[in-house]
Design a protein around this motif. Sequence first.
Motif, short mmCIF file in Angstrom:
data_model
loop_
_atom_site.label_atom_id
_atom_site.label_comp_id
_atom_site.label_asym_id
_atom_site.label_seq_id
_atom_site.Cartn_x
_atom_site.Cartn_y
_atom_site.Cartn_z
N SER A 35 0.83 -1.21 0.00
CA SER A 35 0.00 0.00 0.00
C SER A 35 0.86 1.26 0.00
CB SER A 35 -0.93 0.01 1.21
OG SER A 35 -1.81 -1.08 1.17
N VAL A 36 1.89 1.27 0.83
CA VAL A 36 2.78 2.44 0.89
C VAL A 36 3.54 2.59 -0.42
CG1 VAL A 36 4.83 3.41 2.03
CG2 VAL A 36 2.99 2.41 3.40
N TRP A 37 4.10 1.49 -0.91
CA TRP A 37 4.85 1.51 -2.17
C TRP A 37 3.94 1.92 -3.33
CZ3 TRP A 37 9.54 2.10 -3.59
CH2 TRP A 37 9.96 1.75 -4.86
N GLY A 38 2.73 1.38 -3.36
CA GLY A 38 1.78 1.73 -4.42
C GLY A 38 1.40 3.20 -4.39
N LEU A 39 1.21 3.74 -3.20
CA LEU A 39 0.88 5.16 -3.07
C LEU A 39 2.01 6.03 -3.61
CD1 LEU A 39 -1.08 7.32 -1.99
CD2 LEU A 39 0.16 7.19 0.16
N GLN A 43 1.62 8.47 -6.94
CA GLN A 43 1.92 9.90 -6.88
C GLN A 43 2.99 10.28 -7.90
OE1 GLN A 43 0.10 12.16 -5.28
NE2 GLN A 43 -1.16 10.38 -4.81
N SER A 44 3.97 9.42 -8.07
CA SER A 44 5.01 9.66 -9.06
C SER A 44 4.43 9.66 -10.47
CB SER A 44 6.10 8.60 -8.94
OG SER A 44 7.06 8.76 -9.94
N ALA A 45 3.53 8.72 -10.74
CA ALA A 45 2.90 8.65 -12.06
C ALA A 45 2.05 9.88 -12.33
CB ALA A 45 2.05 7.39 -12.17
N PHE A 46 1.35 10.36 -11.31
CA PHE A 46 0.51 11.55 -11.49
C PHE A 46 1.34 12.78 -11.79
CE2 PHE A 46 -3.03 9.74 -8.58
CZ PHE A 46 -3.49 8.97 -9.63
N GLN A 47 2.56 12.84 -11.30
CA GLN A 47 3.42 13.99 -11.53
C GLN A 47 4.08 13.96 -12.90
OE1 GLN A 47 6.13 14.02 -8.24
NE2 GLN A 47 4.55 14.60 -6.76
N GLN A 48 4.08 12.81 -13.55
CA GLN A 48 4.79 12.67 -14.82
C GLN A 48 4.02 13.19 -16.02
OE1 GLN A 48 8.01 11.80 -15.00
NE2 GLN A 48 7.81 11.85 -12.78
N GLY A 49 2.72 13.30 -15.91
CA GLY A 49 1.95 13.74 -17.07
C GLY A 49 0.50 13.95 -16.72
N THR A 56 -5.66 5.96 -16.78
CA THR A 56 -6.17 4.95 -17.70
C THR A 56 -5.34 3.68 -17.64
OG1 THR A 56 -6.87 6.72 -19.16
CG2 THR A 56 -6.80 4.54 -20.10
N VAL A 57 -4.04 3.83 -17.68
CA VAL A 57 -3.17 2.67 -17.65
C VAL A 57 -3.27 1.97 -16.30
CG1 VAL A 57 -0.78 1.89 -17.77
CG2 VAL A 57 -1.62 3.59 -19.40
N MET A 58 -3.32 2.73 -15.22
CA MET A 58 -3.43 2.11 -13.89
C MET A 58 -4.76 1.38 -13.73
SD MET A 58 -1.61 4.67 -11.22
CE MET A 58 -2.13 6.22 -11.92
#
Length: 116
Positions: A35-39, A43-49, A56-58
Amino acid sequence: MGTQSVLLAATVDELRHGLLAALTAWQTYALVAASVWGLLLIQSAFQQGPLAAGMTVMDATEPAVAVIVGTVLFGESLRTGWPLSAATLAGLLLVAAGIVRLDTSPVIAALHRREG
């Protein structure tokens, strides 16, 4: 998040045997770590684009990972048969088409250029 879903199911199953059983099971602690790693990864993915591209991919990969991990590691069984397999294949094709459509969308590309 797909791994988290599988570990949550295993933890809830352990809770049926009591709180002590759940607190002594490895799945509970793996759930916390996942859960911690996924969060952090989300957050990293949301900051990338743009949100639409990452979400969609998630949303598409989470159930796929949950099914694969559940069947391979936890011995879950899948229902098969002509109608179910056809519906599953149709759903997978629609998800793939949606991802391609969003990935090639001029609106998403414009958002990405504007953020960059």
